[in-house]
Design a protein around this motif. Structure first.
Motif, PDB file in Angstrom:
ATOM      1  N   UNK A 111      67.038-123.686 -44.575  1.00  0.00           N
ATOM      2  CA  UNK A 111      65.834-122.932 -45.191  1.00  0.00           C
ATOM      3  C   UNK A 111      65.034-122.260 -43.882  1.00  0.00           C
ATOM      4  N   UNK A 112      64.860-122.871 -42.691  1.00  0.00           N
ATOM      5  CA  UNK A 112      64.275-122.389 -41.482  1.00  0.00           C
ATOM      6  C   UNK A 112      65.014-121.141 -40.965  1.00  0.00           C
ATOM      7  N   UNK A 113      66.314-121.202 -40.933  1.00  0.00           N
ATOM      8  CA  UNK A 113      67.261-119.898 -40.590  1.00  0.00           C
ATOM      9  C   UNK A 113      66.984-118.663 -41.583  1.00  0.00           C
ATOM     10  N   UNK A 114      66.931-119.253 -42.902  1.00  0.00           N
ATOM     11  CA  UNK A 114      66.747-118.077 -43.799  1.00  0.00           C
ATOM     12  C   UNK A 114      65.415-117.505 -43.671  1.00  0.00           C
ATOM     13  N   UNK A 115      64.458-118.266 -43.135  1.00  0.00           N
ATOM     14  CA  UNK A 115      63.079-117.826 -42.984  1.00  0.00           C
ATOM     15  C   UNK A 115      63.013-116.799 -41.595  1.00  0.00           C
ATOM     16  N   UNK A 120      63.072-111.563 -39.260  1.00  0.00           N
ATOM     17  CA  UNK A 120      63.830-110.521 -38.404  1.00  0.00           C
ATOM     18  C   UNK A 120      63.817-109.295 -39.024  1.00  0.00           C
ATOM     19  N   UNK A 121      64.113-109.146 -40.278  1.00  0.00           N
ATOM     20  CA  UNK A 121      64.094-108.062 -41.148  1.00  0.00           C
ATOM     21  C   UNK A 121      62.630-107.248 -40.919  1.00  0.00           C
ATOM     22  N   UNK A 122      61.609-108.172 -41.243  1.00  0.00           N
ATOM     23  CA  UNK A 122      60.199-107.587 -41.094  1.00  0.00           C
ATOM     24  C   UNK A 122      59.953-106.954 -39.799  1.00  0.00           C
ATOM     25  N   UNK A 123      60.604-107.542 -38.629  1.00  0.00           N
ATOM     26  CA  UNK A 123      60.265-107.062 -37.272  1.00  0.00           C
ATOM     27  C   UNK A 123      61.176-105.979 -36.975  1.00  0.00           C
ATOM     28  N   UNK A 124      62.379-105.545 -37.887  1.00  0.00           N
ATOM     29  CA  UNK A 124      63.275-104.429 -37.718  1.00  0.00           C
ATOM     30  C   UNK A 124      62.092-103.124 -38.426  1.00  0.00           C
ATOM     31  N   UNK A 174      69.045-107.389 -32.945  1.00  0.00           N
ATOM     32  CA  UNK A 174      69.747-108.522 -32.303  1.00  0.00           C
ATOM     33  C   UNK A 174      69.234-109.828 -32.859  1.00  0.00           C
ATOM     34  N   UNK A 175      68.029-110.137 -32.971  1.00  0.00           N
ATOM     35  CA  UNK A 175      67.231-111.077 -33.484  1.00  0.00           C
ATOM     36  C   UNK A 175      67.810-111.233 -34.911  1.00  0.00           C
ATOM     37  N   UNK A 176      67.846-110.506 -35.608  1.00  0.00           N
ATOM     38  CA  UNK A 176      68.358-110.869 -37.015  1.00  0.00           C
ATOM     39  C   UNK A 176      69.793-111.214 -36.991  1.00  0.00           C
ATOM     40  N   UNK A 177      70.623-110.559 -36.078  1.00  0.00           N
ATOM     41  CA  UNK A 177      71.998-111.117 -36.138  1.00  0.00           C
ATOM     42  C   UNK A 177      72.080-112.429 -35.611  1.00  0.00           C
ATOM     43  N   UNK A 178      71.400-112.780 -34.637  1.00  0.00           N
ATOM     44  CA  UNK A 178      71.271-114.340 -34.357  1.00  0.00           C
ATOM     45  C   UNK A 178      70.831-115.102 -35.341  1.00  0.00           C
ATOM     46  N   UNK A 182      72.978-118.298 -36.834  1.00  0.00           N
ATOM     47  CA  UNK A 182      72.488-119.625 -36.933  1.00  0.00           C
ATOM     48  C   UNK A 182      72.475-119.937 -38.353  1.00  0.00           C
ATOM     49  N   UNK A 183      72.371-119.173 -39.414  1.00  0.00           N
ATOM     50  CA  UNK A 183      72.409-119.803 -40.664  1.00  0.00           C
ATOM     51  C   UNK A 183      74.019-120.122 -41.282  1.00  0.00           C
TER      52      UNK A 183
END
Length: 355
Positions: A111-115, A120-124, A174-178, A182-183
């Motif tokens: 759940x944390x990785x999904x959040x 990350x999508x919001x940051x993009x 890159x943060x979204x990919x990471x 992790x998920x």
């Protein structure tokens, strides 16, 4: 006179010999006295005697049953010290709780990785907006610079801001990919944790079975034989501690092969039991053995010899005992029986239906 007495003695001896022969022929049901009744004294009461043994080792702490006592299914016969197995069960349950906690942590990590992916999508999206604003500002500055309204330093400053906005966008992607990786890692590791939980549950089930096996109980209704277990005795796996004789019994009569002609399943049988004062009981032929008794022996006889002597073989015949007979409850496996079958009786319904 002497010759006269000798003749009388001769006649008496002949008469006694003839009477003896007649008696033997009559007793053994041989011609001319051979009738329709086939008899055998090679017959016994049979039952499924169950030998009771523990499935684990330990010290016997209780033997509540006595020799020759009637028991019901599930009645306790002997109790093995269960302290070790109680602790093993507690240990297995603790290991299960640990694995379930690890699985719950994995679910929380998912759940944390999904959040994190959503963040990350919001940051993009924010980086894209900043990049669009920086590009618009830079293009406006370039247009003013060409008309000598803006300065070169202002243009360079806006260019640097545009480059920073592009770098911020790449960083957000890159943060979204990471976060996605992790998920995936959490999902893959979850399968291992689920397997660990299943293994821990199986260990708990095995520990519960071992704990239950410290109670040696009657597998079915019946009567106990001699109980060899003693309090304080150490028993190992397979040690015979008691025997159980179920209520269901029958008779096995070993008839000669020359007596089987005319015998069929369902025919009425009368038999006497030596232990019951030769009183008569009734039964019916249930089925015939698939081979003679000699075929089931450990050491087979070799008849391919020059001095062969033909011997009539015996075939076991299973006889079901009719219910509702007063003496039936007194029958026990191993009793000697004399069985008789009248071959002149009407054919049984089973034989007629089979035609």
């Amino acid at each position: 006179m002497t010759q006269f007495f000798r003749s009388i003695a001769t006649y008496v001896a002949l008469a006694i010999g003839a009477a003896g022969v007649i008696i033997v022929l009559f007793v053994f049901n041989l011609p001319p006295f051979h009738g329709s009744v086939e008899t055998t004294n090679d017959a016994y009461v049979r039952g499924q005697v169950t030998l009771i043994s523990p499935q684990l080792a330990g010290y016997v702490v209780d033997v509540p049953r006595k020799d020759y006592q009637t028991v019901k299914t599930g009645d306790l016969i002997a109790q093995i010290d269960d302290r070790i197995y109680v602790q093993k069960l507690a240990q297995a349950k603790a290991a299960l709780a640990k694995e379930e906690a690890a699985l719950a942590n994995s679910e929380q990590a998912r759940k944390s990785n999904e959040a994190k992916i959503v963040s990350a999508k919001a940051a993009i999206e924010s980086a894209n907006a900043s990049l669009t604003a920086a590009r618009t500002t830079y293009e406006r500055t370039q247009a003013l610079l060409e008309r000598n309204i803006s300065t070169q330093s202002e243009s360079e400053k806006n260019r640097a801001a545009l480059d920073q906005a592009q770098a911020a966008l790449h960083q957000a992607e890159a943060a979204e990919l990471v976060a996605e990786q992790d998920l995936n890692t959490t999902i893959v590791s979850r399968r291992s944790l689920e397997a660990a939980v299943d293994s821990a549950r199986a260990a708990v089930a095995l520990a519960e079975i071992d704990l239950q096996n410290t109670r040696i109980t009657a597998p079915q209704d019946g009567t106990l034989g001699e109980i060899s277990a003693r309090i304080g005795q150490y028993v190992s796996v397979g040690t015979q501690i008691a025997s159980l004789v179920p209520e269901r019994i029958w008779v096995v009569a070993n008839f000669k092969e020359t007596q089987l002609a005319g015998m069929q399943a369902g025919q009425a049988v009368t038999f006497t039991v030596d232990a019951l004062g030769h009183q008569t009981l009734k039964g019916r032929i249930e089925r015939f053995a698939p081979a003679t008794g000699s075929e089931f022996s450990v050491i087979k006889s070799d008849n391919a010899t020059g001095n062969f002597t033909k011997i009539a073989q015996r075939i076991p015949v299973r006889i079901a005992i009719d219910p509702d007979q007063p003496l039936k409850d007194r029958l026990v496996p191993g009793m000697s029986v004399v069985a008789r079958i009248d071959l002149a009786q009407p054919q049984p319904a089973e034989a007629v239906a089979a035609r």
